[in-house]
Design a protein around this motif. Structure first.
Motif, PDB file in Angstrom:
ATOM      1  N   LEU A 150      40.269 -17.215  -5.126  1.00  0.00           N
ATOM      2  CA  LEU A 150      40.022 -16.006  -5.912  1.00  0.00           C
ATOM      3  C   LEU A 150      41.245 -15.650  -6.749  1.00  0.00           C
ATOM      4  O   LEU A 150      41.117 -15.273  -7.917  1.00  0.00           O
ATOM      5  CB  LEU A 150      39.657 -14.833  -5.002  1.00  0.00           C
ATOM      6  N   PHE A 156      39.503 -19.147   0.525  1.00  0.00           N
ATOM      7  CA  PHE A 156      38.752 -18.329  -0.420  1.00  0.00           C
ATOM      8  C   PHE A 156      39.678 -17.356  -1.151  1.00  0.00           C
ATOM      9  O   PHE A 156      39.584 -17.181  -2.375  1.00  0.00           O
ATOM     10  CB  PHE A 156      37.630 -17.577   0.306  1.00  0.00           C
ATOM     11  N   LEU A 184      35.276 -23.173  -4.976  1.00  0.00           N
ATOM     12  CA  LEU A 184      35.053 -21.767  -4.668  1.00  0.00           C
ATOM     13  C   LEU A 184      33.685 -21.573  -4.002  1.00  0.00           C
ATOM     14  O   LEU A 184      33.567 -20.902  -2.967  1.00  0.00           O
ATOM     15  CB  LEU A 184      35.147 -20.918  -5.937  1.00  0.00           C
TER      16      LEU A 184
END
Length: 177
Positions: A58, A54, A81
Motif C-alpha cells: 500500500l 500488504f 497487491l
C-alpha cells in the motif's frame, strides 16, 4: 547427619502420575478442538506476515518513485497487491468458520475444510511474497538478475512449505504402515 527430603505436597486434583493422556483426549471431538486451536494459533503468525506485506505494498503506490515504474513493474505490483489481499481473506477464513460454527457438532468437518483453506492461503501468501521480491529486485537490480533470484525464492517456498511436509507425511505413513 543427612536430613530427609521435605514431604511432597499431594498432586493436584485430576493429576495422573502415569503418562496416559487425560480423559477424553482420544475423543474425535476433543482431538478436532485441539487441532483447530493449534491451526488458529499458526494462522495468527501468518496473518501478521500478510499484513506486513500488504502495508508495504500500500505504501509503495504513494511514493514519488511509483510513477517511474514500468508498465510491467506496475502489473507485478497490482497482481502482488491482489494476491496479498486474497491471501489475507483466505487465511482468515478458518477463524470465520470457527466463529460462525462455534459449538457446531461437525467440528471434524470444520477442521478438514480449514486445513484445506489454510493450504490455499499459504500458496497465495507464497505467491504474494514472491511477487513482492520480484518487484523490489526488478526495481533495484533490473529484470535479468531479478527473475532467477525470484525463481529461487519461489522454489524455497515450494520446498519448505509444501514439498517438505508432504515428504515427511509420506515417510511417516510408510513407516507406520
Amino acid at each position: 547427619m543427612t536430613s530427609a527430603p521435605p514431604p511432597s505436597s499431594p498432586p493436584p486434583p485430576g493429576h495422573r502420575s502415569d503418562s496416559a493422556p487425560p480423559p477424553g483426549w482420544g475423543n474425535p471431538a476433543v482431538r478436532a478442538d485441539r487441532r483447530l486451536v493449534a491451526m488458529l494459533q499458526e494462522l495468527r503468525v501468518l496473518q501478521t506476515g500478510v499484513q506486513i506485506v500488504f502495508a508495504f505494498l500500500l505504501g509503495v503506490a504513494f511514493t514519488p518513485r511509483f510513477a517511474q515504474l514500468t508498465d510491467a513493474q506496475q502489473d507485478i505490483y497490482v497482481v502482488t497487491l491482489l494476491l496479498s489481499v486474497v491471501a489475507a481473506a483466505v487465511l482468515a477464513t478458518p477463524v470465520a468458520l470457527h466463529r460462525g460454527l462455534y459449538r457446531h457438532p461437525g467440528k471434524e468437518r470444520i477442521v478438514a475444510v480449514s486445513v484445506r483453506v489454510a493450504q490455499v492461503g499459504l500458496l497465495l501468501l507464497a505467491a504474494a511474497l514472491t511477487g513482492a521480491v520480484l518487484l523490489v529486485l526488478d526495481v533495484v537490480l533490473g529484470t535479468v538478475p531479478a527473475v532467477p533470484i525470484t525463481c529461487a525464492i519461489a522454489l524455497t517456498f515450494a520446498g519448505l512449505w509444501f514439498v517438505l511436509p508432504w515428504t515427511l507425511r509420506r515417510s511417516a505413513n510408510r513407516d507406520g504402515a
